[in-house]
Design a protein around this motif. Structure first.
Motif, mmCIF file in Angstrom:
data_model
loop_
_atom_site.group_PDB
_atom_site.id
_atom_site.type_symbol
_atom_site.label_atom_id
_atom_site.label_comp_id
_atom_site.label_asym_id
_atom_site.label_seq_id
_atom_site.Cartn_x
_atom_site.Cartn_y
_atom_site.Cartn_z
ATOM 1 N N SER A 15 0.835 -1.213 0.000
ATOM 2 C CA SER A 15 0.000 0.000 0.000
ATOM 3 C C SER A 15 0.862 1.251 0.000
ATOM 4 C CB SER A 15 -0.923 0.006 1.222
ATOM 5 O OG SER A 15 -2.111 -0.705 0.989
ATOM 6 N N ARG A 16 1.929 1.248 0.784
ATOM 7 C CA ARG A 16 2.818 2.418 0.834
ATOM 8 C C ARG A 16 3.471 2.667 -0.516
ATOM 9 N NH1 ARG A 16 7.132 1.256 4.287
ATOM 10 N NH2 ARG A 16 7.693 3.450 4.171
ATOM 11 N N ALA A 17 3.865 1.585 -1.193
ATOM 12 C CA ALA A 17 4.487 1.730 -2.506
ATOM 13 C C ALA A 17 3.485 2.201 -3.551
ATOM 14 C CB ALA A 17 5.114 0.404 -2.932
ATOM 15 N N VAL A 18 2.266 1.694 -3.477
ATOM 16 C CA VAL A 18 1.217 2.129 -4.404
ATOM 17 C C VAL A 18 0.926 3.618 -4.209
ATOM 18 C CG1 VAL A 18 -1.224 1.886 -5.008
ATOM 19 C CG2 VAL A 18 0.159 -0.158 -4.611
ATOM 20 N N ALA A 38 14.761 0.388 -7.423
ATOM 21 C CA ALA A 38 14.761 1.703 -6.774
ATOM 22 C C ALA A 38 14.664 1.570 -5.264
ATOM 23 C CB ALA A 38 13.613 2.547 -7.313
ATOM 24 N N ALA A 39 13.853 0.628 -4.792
ATOM 25 C CA ALA A 39 13.619 0.481 -3.351
ATOM 26 C C ALA A 39 14.881 0.091 -2.595
ATOM 27 C CB ALA A 39 12.516 -0.542 -3.103
ATOM 28 N N VAL A 40 15.710 -0.795 -3.167
ATOM 29 C CA VAL A 40 16.901 -1.244 -2.429
ATOM 30 C C VAL A 40 17.943 -0.147 -2.292
ATOM 31 C CG1 VAL A 40 16.585 -3.650 -3.100
ATOM 32 C CG2 VAL A 40 18.057 -2.181 -4.491
ATOM 33 N N GLN A 41 17.785 0.937 -3.039
ATOM 34 C CA GLN A 41 18.743 2.034 -2.953
ATOM 35 C C GLN A 41 18.276 3.147 -2.017
ATOM 36 O OE1 GLN A 41 20.795 2.796 -6.959
ATOM 37 N NE2 GLN A 41 18.952 1.696 -7.615
ATOM 38 N N LEU A 42 17.146 2.899 -1.325
ATOM 39 C CA LEU A 42 16.596 3.873 -0.385
ATOM 40 C C LEU A 42 16.782 3.386 1.050
ATOM 41 C CD1 LEU A 42 13.269 4.685 -2.267
ATOM 42 C CD2 LEU A 42 15.354 6.070 -2.211
ATOM 43 N N PRO A 43 16.754 4.294 2.043
ATOM 44 C CA PRO A 43 16.971 3.884 3.439
ATOM 45 C C PRO A 43 15.767 3.172 4.046
ATOM 46 C CG PRO A 43 16.458 6.220 3.343
ATOM 47 C CD PRO A 43 16.606 5.761 1.910
ATOM 48 N N GLY A 44 16.045 2.266 4.991
ATOM 49 C CA GLY A 44 14.980 1.600 5.730
ATOM 50 C C GLY A 44 14.001 0.930 4.805
ATOM 51 N N SER A 45 12.712 1.163 5.066
ATOM 52 C CA SER A 45 11.680 0.605 4.189
ATOM 53 C C SER A 45 11.011 1.718 3.399
ATOM 54 C CB SER A 45 10.646 -0.168 5.008
ATOM 55 O OG SER A 45 9.998 0.697 5.935
ATOM 56 N N ALA A 46 11.791 2.766 3.068
ATOM 57 C CA ALA A 46 11.252 3.856 2.250
ATOM 58 C C ALA A 46 10.832 3.315 0.891
ATOM 59 C CB ALA A 46 12.307 4.950 2.072
ATOM 60 N N MET A 47 9.726 3.817 0.370
ATOM 61 C CA MET A 47 9.199 3.362 -0.907
ATOM 62 C C MET A 47 9.499 4.380 -2.006
ATOM 63 S SD MET A 47 8.010 0.424 -0.425
ATOM 64 C CE MET A 47 7.894 -0.568 1.062
ATOM 65 N N PRO A 48 9.844 3.903 -3.201
ATOM 66 C CA PRO A 48 10.229 4.835 -4.268
ATOM 67 C C PRO A 48 9.056 5.618 -4.832
ATOM 68 C CG PRO A 48 10.151 2.580 -5.098
ATOM 69 C CD PRO A 48 9.952 2.497 -3.612
ATOM 70 N N THR A 49 9.338 6.853 -5.195
ATOM 71 C CA THR A 49 8.387 7.692 -5.921
ATOM 72 C C THR A 49 8.754 7.619 -7.403
ATOM 73 O OG1 THR A 49 9.772 9.646 -5.708
ATOM 74 C CG2 THR A 49 8.187 9.233 -3.931
ATOM 75 N N PRO A 50 7.916 8.108 -8.288
ATOM 76 C CA PRO A 50 8.244 8.045 -9.723
ATOM 77 C C PRO A 50 9.605 8.638 -10.066
ATOM 78 C CG PRO A 50 5.938 8.578 -9.451
ATOM 79 C CD PRO A 50 6.534 8.571 -8.061
ATOM 80 N N SER A 51 10.040 9.650 -9.320
ATOM 81 C CA SER A 51 11.338 10.261 -9.621
ATOM 82 C C SER A 51 12.515 9.356 -9.269
ATOM 83 C CB SER A 51 11.474 11.592 -8.866
ATOM 84 O OG SER A 51 11.456 11.378 -7.459
ATOM 85 N N ASP A 52 12.288 8.337 -8.438
ATOM 86 C CA ASP A 52 13.350 7.400 -8.070
ATOM 87 C C ASP A 52 13.532 6.290 -9.102
ATOM 88 O OD1 ASP A 52 13.927 8.579 -5.491
ATOM 89 O OD2 ASP A 52 12.045 7.702 -4.766
ATOM 90 N N LEU A 53 12.563 6.112 -9.975
ATOM 91 C CA LEU A 53 12.583 4.985 -10.899
ATOM 92 C C LEU A 53 13.476 5.256 -12.114
ATOM 93 C CD1 LEU A 53 8.757 4.127 -10.984
ATOM 94 C CD2 LEU A 53 10.510 3.241 -9.430
ATOM 95 N N ALA A 54 14.031 4.160 -12.629
ATOM 96 C CA ALA A 54 14.824 4.234 -13.860
ATOM 97 C C ALA A 54 14.332 3.150 -14.820
ATOM 98 C CB ALA A 54 16.309 4.052 -13.552
ATOM 99 N N PRO A 55 13.131 3.332 -15.374
ATOM 100 C CA PRO A 55 12.544 2.280 -16.215
ATOM 101 C C PRO A 55 13.363 1.944 -17.446
ATOM 102 C CG PRO A 55 11.294 4.328 -16.376
ATOM 103 C CD PRO A 55 12.250 4.504 -15.257
#
Length: 315
Positions: free
Chosen positions: A43-46, A278-295
């Protein structure tokens, strides 16, 4: 809208430390507190992706109230099912090299009445949901067949189910034909009862889960990438990762990416890998936003490298 079900949610505290030395006083270089549990993370990622979600979960005690508060602060709608027991609190310790040490509490024991109330909450809130994502371990008091019951009821109501669990709960639910199951390599090996050494081994194991009832299998293979096996065959996808900061919730972010992109086919697989990387490059259990993605960095192929040895084979 993606509805998530988390039977055993948690309050998660993550500490970043220079190194983990047993018996020593360690000063954290960073810490964060997040609402936890696999469905909660989906849910947090969505929500981080800007899509609509609703989290159904049992909550109890002060930790449960804090989980609800943190989700509300993140703009996530919550359908809480009050329970007498106290929601569990988990601790994760992250080291600079990506090593993560987790201490997960057991969680409360749900009564038969509370278990039925949770099923009822899912039924009442699932109208209009594109997907129902059922995720994580079952708390004490819920039989391994609980997920199977949920899948059967959801299908009877016309809903699509994504299931991310393991062990007896996964095997019991396969007979009800969940639309997609999402094991990692260890869970996949456990389900078929043998080691996974190559990507080909993972493909064969995924095909066996389909023979047992899963309509599609989305398998996370760690640093090697992800595998999707469905009616169209097998697809393999991967993406480069500069540095792993924390893998907490990365698989959940990946499932969210898959469902956001429709939950079927190579396009959804690419979205899953982009979100996980994207998620593994963020701290803790932070969820990626569209700007974090590299499709554009994701590679998807139907020419699966069957002989490729997994970076982390599962024995």
């Amino acid at each position: 809208m993606i509805l998530t079900v988390t039977p055993n949610p948690s309050l998660d505290r993550t500490y970043e430390v220079p190194s983990l030395d047993r018996g020593e006083v360690i000063r954290a270089t960073g810490d964060r507190m997040d609402p936890g549990g696999k469905g909660v993370n989906v849910s947090r990622a969505v929500a981080a992706a800007g899509a609509e979600t609703l989290a159904v979960l049992p909550l109890g005690g002060a930790p449960g109230a804090l989980v609800a508060q943190l989700l509300d602060e993140q703009g996530i709608k919550v359908a809480p099912v009050p329970v007498a027991g106290q929601t569990r609190s988990n601790i994760a310790v992250a080291e600079p090299d990506g090593t993560l040490t987790k201490i997960n509490a057991t969680g409360p024991e749900l009564t038969s009445v509370e278990a039925e109330l949770l099923l009822t909450a899912v039924r009442e809130r699932s109208t209009g949901a594109d997907w129902i994502a059922c995720c994580g371990s079952l708390p004490r008091g819920l039989a391994p067949s609980w997920y199977a019951d949920l899948v059967a009821r959801a299908h009877a109501a016309g809903a699509r189910i994504a299931l991310d669990t393991s062990g007896p709960a996964l095997l019991a639910a396969l007979a009800e034909r969940p639309d997609v199951v999402k094991p990692n390599a260890e869970e996949l090996a456990e389900a078929v009862g043998r080691p996974l050494v190559t990507v080909g081994d993972a493909v064969k194991a995924a095909e066996e889960l389909r023979e047992l009832g899963a309509r599609a299998v989305l398998a996370s293979l760690g640093a090697d990438g992800q595998l999707l096996v469905d009616d169209s065959g097998a697809h393999f996808a991967s993406a480069p990762v500069d540095a792993v900061r924390s893998n907490v919730g990365a698989g959940d972010s990946s499932l969210a990416g898959f469902l956001i992109a429709g939950g079927t086919g190579a396009t959804a697989l690419a979205s899953a890998v982009a979100h996980g990387a994207a998620a593994v490059q963020l701290p803790g259990s932070a969820m990626p936003t569209p700007s974090d993605l590299a499709p554009d960095a994701v590679t998807v192929t139907s020419e699966v490298p069957m002989d490729r040895v997994l970076t982390e084979p599962v024995s």
